[in-house]
Design an enzyme around this catalytic site. Structure first.
Site, mmCIF file in Angstrom:
data_model
loop_
_atom_site.group_PDB
_atom_site.id
_atom_site.type_symbol
_atom_site.label_atom_id
_atom_site.label_comp_id
_atom_site.label_asym_id
_atom_site.label_seq_id
_atom_site.Cartn_x
_atom_site.Cartn_y
_atom_site.Cartn_z
ATOM 1 N N HIS A 1 0.863 -1.188 0.000
ATOM 2 C CA HIS A 1 0.000 0.000 0.000
ATOM 3 C C HIS A 1 0.898 1.236 0.000
ATOM 4 O O HIS A 1 1.702 1.428 0.925
ATOM 5 C CB HIS A 1 -0.933 0.000 1.208
ATOM 6 C CG HIS A 1 -2.024 -1.024 1.081
ATOM 7 N ND1 HIS A 1 -2.495 -1.764 2.146
ATOM 8 C CD2 HIS A 1 -2.733 -1.427 -0.013
ATOM 9 C CE1 HIS A 1 -3.460 -2.577 1.706
ATOM 10 N NE2 HIS A 1 -3.623 -2.393 0.405
ATOM 11 N N GLU B 1 1.773 3.789 3.010
ATOM 12 C CA GLU B 1 2.260 3.267 4.288
ATOM 13 C C GLU B 1 3.781 3.356 4.327
ATOM 14 O O GLU B 1 4.494 2.357 4.338
ATOM 15 C CB GLU B 1 1.719 1.838 4.480
ATOM 16 C CG GLU B 1 0.189 1.831 4.501
ATOM 17 C CD GLU B 1 -0.451 0.448 4.384
ATOM 18 O OE1 GLU B 1 0.264 -0.565 4.385
ATOM 19 O OE2 GLU B 1 -1.700 0.399 4.289
ATOM 20 N N ARG C 1 -3.126 4.765 -2.160
ATOM 21 C CA ARG C 1 -2.989 3.409 -1.607
ATOM 22 C C ARG C 1 -2.758 2.343 -2.686
ATOM 23 O O ARG C 1 -2.021 1.387 -2.505
ATOM 24 C CB ARG C 1 -4.287 3.093 -0.830
ATOM 25 C CG ARG C 1 -4.490 1.650 -0.403
ATOM 26 C CD ARG C 1 -5.839 1.547 0.315
ATOM 27 N NE ARG C 1 -6.280 0.174 0.529
ATOM 28 C CZ ARG C 1 -6.127 -0.486 1.673
ATOM 29 N NH1 ARG C 1 -5.521 0.075 2.690
ATOM 30 N NH2 ARG C 1 -6.592 -1.712 1.804
ATOM 31 N N HIS D 1 2.430 -3.775 6.835
ATOM 32 C CA HIS D 1 1.502 -2.680 6.560
ATOM 33 C C HIS D 1 1.556 -1.679 7.718
ATOM 34 O O HIS D 1 2.165 -1.925 8.739
ATOM 35 C CB HIS D 1 0.056 -3.209 6.480
ATOM 36 C CG HIS D 1 -0.228 -4.055 5.280
ATOM 37 N ND1 HIS D 1 -1.002 -3.623 4.233
ATOM 38 C CD2 HIS D 1 0.152 -5.316 4.963
ATOM 39 C CE1 HIS D 1 -1.094 -4.573 3.314
ATOM 40 N NE2 HIS D 1 -0.392 -5.624 3.739
ATOM 41 N N GLU E 1 0.714 -4.705 11.154
ATOM 42 C CA GLU E 1 0.275 -3.316 11.017
ATOM 43 C C GLU E 1 1.112 -2.534 12.016
ATOM 44 O O GLU E 1 0.936 -2.672 13.226
ATOM 45 C CB GLU E 1 -1.221 -3.160 11.356
ATOM 46 C CG GLU E 1 -2.175 -3.867 10.401
ATOM 47 C CD GLU E 1 -2.419 -3.109 9.103
ATOM 48 O OE1 GLU E 1 -1.869 -2.004 8.930
ATOM 49 O OE2 GLU E 1 -3.167 -3.648 8.250
HETATM 50 ZN ZN LIG Z 1 -1.873 -1.725 4.118
#
Ligand SMILES: [Zn+2]
Length: 362
Positions: A92, A95, A152, A223, A297
């Protein structure tokens, strides 16, 4: 004669300039800043150049805008079959902390394998396949200006009547594609593409994972944000056969993260701790039989979100490194139990010998 002297001088000047540029590049690479795609590509070349016996690069596909998708393969040469760990960052675009993490991770393992017996053992038994920026087109677009910073998706155009750009690559994989947590509107940030694997980036990763599925023990995709360690699956109605073990390994990683700077991460499936999702890389990796598949994340929990300030790069990477390493060590030790004991004994002998020899230095 005069011409050849000039030619020699020009060549010498070019060599000197190249050396100088190389020297400056080595000294100036700053892991506490966000870097452009060009800088990251230069850094990848540098890693390969500085560690030729350990690092090589491999092109495994092309992006929509025809950039080479390149990974770093890191590990020692071995005469016995090796297993492997995959890590990708930057699927993405916005990020930005995640490419920073992949670079930090590479820096740490390359900086420690000669002195840390554990990392040395990992290098003997495992190859690391690391893609610092998976969605290169999107990442470059996110650097364009303030209006594109939060991009993104990929950069492929919509099909049919739709004029919007981009597919969410992490919804485009062949893993319950299109079932939950997606949008069929091509203007949405969660658009899963016209068909599974419509995006060349998703196809390239799929081909690589399938070609190496017997070798790969562990799939890690990085992420941000949310401070989570996600385990398969994103679909609420299916469960991984080793769910309990994945949760346990995830909890150990969370404890390792907390021990560094006190940050709390949560572990669980996407529907349990975030939202249901389909077509993700993590689910695809687990579905094809890669036993340990996790998505991180990273920081934070939403205060800065995707715009994580640069002064948080280092602490975020330090803690996530310990989390990732706790997973990789678990996976390694479980699969190389016999050799681990023998290698550990050898490494301790080496370490003691190096202590004795280094005693002269102090
Ligand atoms: Zn992501």
């Amino acid at each position: 004669m005069k011409g050849s002297v000039i030619l020699v001088l020009v060549v010498l000047a070019l060599v000197a300039q190249d050396r100088l540029a190389g020297g400056q590049e080595n000294k100036l690479y700053d892991y506490t800043k966000y870097h452009t795609m060009d800088e990251i590509s230069g850094w990848m070349n540098q890693m390969e150049r500085e560690n030729p016996a350990i690092v090589s690069s491999m092109i495994y596909g092309q992006t929509y805008e025809n950039r080479n998708m390149t990974l770093l393969k890191i590990g020692s040469n071995s005469t016995t079959p090796k297993k492997a760990v995959w890590m990708d960052c930057g699927i993405h675009a916005r990020e930005w902390i995640t490419p920073a993490f992949c670079q930090h991770f590479v820096k740490e393992i390359l900086g420690s394998y000669q002195t840390d017996p554990k990392v040395n053992m990992l290098f003997k038994n495992l190859d690391f396949f690391i893609t610092p920026v998976l969605n290169m087109d999107g990442y470059i677009y996110s650097w364009k200006d303030n209006t594109t910073r939060l991009w993104r998706k990929s950069r492929s155009p919509g099909t049919g009547n739709c004029t919007c750009i981009g597919t969410d690559l992490n919804r485009n994989f062949n893993a319950n594609w299109g079932m939950v947590g997606i949008s069929r509107n091509c203007c949405s940030t969660l658009y899963n593409g016209p068909t599974p694997l419509s995006e060349p980036e998703a196809q390239a990763v799929t081909d690589f994972l399938e070609a190496h599925q017997n070798q790969l023990l562990c799939y890690l995709t990085i992420h941000s944000y949310g401070q989570l360690i996600l385990v398969p699956y994103g679909h609420p109605n299916i469960s991984a056969p080793n769910y309990d073990e994945l949760m346990e390994v995830g909890l150990t990683a969370v404890n390792a993260i907390k021990a560094v700077h006190g940050k709390s991460y949560k572990v669980g499936t996407p529907p349990d701790v975030l939202y249901a999702v389909s077509g993700s890389t993590m689910d695809f990796a687990r579905l094809i039989g890669i036993p340990y598949s996790f998505a991180f994340e990273l920081r934070d929990k939403g205060h800065c979100g995707f715009l994580l300030p640069e002064d948080q790069i280092q602490p975020t990477c330090e803690e996530a490194y310990q989390g990732a390493m706790s997973i990789i060590n678990y996976v390694h030790d479980k699969n190389f139990r016999g050799s681990a004991i023998a290698v550990t004994a050898t490494l301790w002998t080496t370490l003691v010998a190096s202590w004795i020899s280094s005693a002269n230095v102090f």
